[in-house]
Design an enzyme around this catalytic site. Sequence first.
Site, PDB file in Angstrom:
ATOM      1  N   CYS A  86       0.836  -1.205   0.000  1.00 20.68           N
ATOM      2  CA  CYS A  86       0.000   0.000   0.000  1.00 20.68           C
ATOM      3  C   CYS A  86       0.869   1.253   0.000  1.00 20.68           C
ATOM      4  O   CYS A  86       0.544   2.245  -0.654  1.00 20.68           O
ATOM      5  CB  CYS A  86      -0.928   0.009   1.210  1.00 20.68           C
ATOM      6  SG  CYS A  86      -2.352  -1.084   1.063  1.00 20.68           S
ATOM      7  N   CYS A 132      -8.010  -2.602  -4.351  1.00 19.30           N
ATOM      8  CA  CYS A 132      -7.250  -3.339  -5.354  1.00 19.30           C
ATOM      9  C   CYS A 132      -7.799  -4.764  -5.480  1.00 19.30           C
ATOM     10  O   CYS A 132      -8.271  -5.348  -4.504  1.00 19.30           O
ATOM     11  CB  CYS A 132      -5.776  -3.383  -4.972  1.00 19.30           C
ATOM     12  SG  CYS A 132      -4.948  -1.787  -5.062  1.00 19.30           S
ATOM     13  N   CYS A 153      -6.724  -7.695  -3.035  1.00 15.32           N
ATOM     14  CA  CYS A 153      -7.017  -7.519  -1.608  1.00 15.32           C
ATOM     15  C   CYS A 153      -8.476  -7.164  -1.344  1.00 15.32           C
ATOM     16  O   CYS A 153      -8.814  -6.642  -0.273  1.00 15.32           O
ATOM     17  CB  CYS A 153      -6.104  -6.456  -1.020  1.00 15.32           C
ATOM     18  SG  CYS A 153      -4.350  -6.863  -1.115  1.00 15.32           S
ATOM     19  N   CYS A 210      -5.557   1.670   4.055  1.00 15.35           N
ATOM     20  CA  CYS A 210      -4.358   1.553   3.215  1.00 15.35           C
ATOM     21  C   CYS A 210      -3.224   2.436   3.716  1.00 15.35           C
ATOM     22  O   CYS A 210      -2.060   2.169   3.426  1.00 15.35           O
ATOM     23  CB  CYS A 210      -4.698   1.897   1.770  1.00 15.35           C
ATOM     24  SG  CYS A 210      -5.164   3.623   1.498  1.00 15.35           S
TER      25      CYS A 210
END
Length: 231
Positions: A117, A197, A200, A223
């Site tokens: 991240c 994303c 994830c 994040c």
Amino acid sequence: MPLKELAERRNILHRKSDPQTVLNQALTDVQIGRMAVVSSFGAESVVLLHMVAQIDKATPIIFNDTEMLFAETLQYQRDVAQTLGLTDVRLISPQRDALFEHDVDGLLHQADTNACCHLRKVKPLNDALSGFDGWITGRKRYQSSTRADVPLYEKQDRKIKVNPLAHWTAQAVADYINAHDLPRHPLVAKGYPSIGCLPCTTRVGDHEDPRAGRWRDSDKTECGIHFAPVE
């Protein structure tokens, strides 16, 4: 005026203001300076973006393509920008040399989600915001326990961050989308009420927290872009 004091004064001034008023003030506040809107073009992003478009379609919008987003998100970003007439959407992405050095095979997220991240989200955003005095987000208190105390205005590092929708409920967001017939992110109907994303983010069950699909089976809930940057 110190930034912390400025944020506190604006919170008092706008304690009863609606999001549109807070947003308009933030975009024109000479004491704060130059502002950008940071948007993930996620499940609820269109609400804030629509409000921005009513004020100034040329407002800088920063969209971070981590290069691990869903294809649907990338297409949704283009569709929303066109529908709302946004003319200054700035796509940012991780630096090539940084990816080559730290995540050449694209598997860093499997070993260290925080490092991934930072590489793909935090560092690119910090760089993109360097030319601005503050930024605007779509964070809301109801979204998670880590956001339960989100204020309208706050100081983060050496910038002012504004969260015009902080007090809104999930129902208020849904009502606004319906009232203005705004385009929906296609993944919401497929069980993704919170979208990050691809590696994830998982589908969420009917009785789960909306953000339960983010970094599932881990203690991670954010994040990192909403915390002081790591230099």
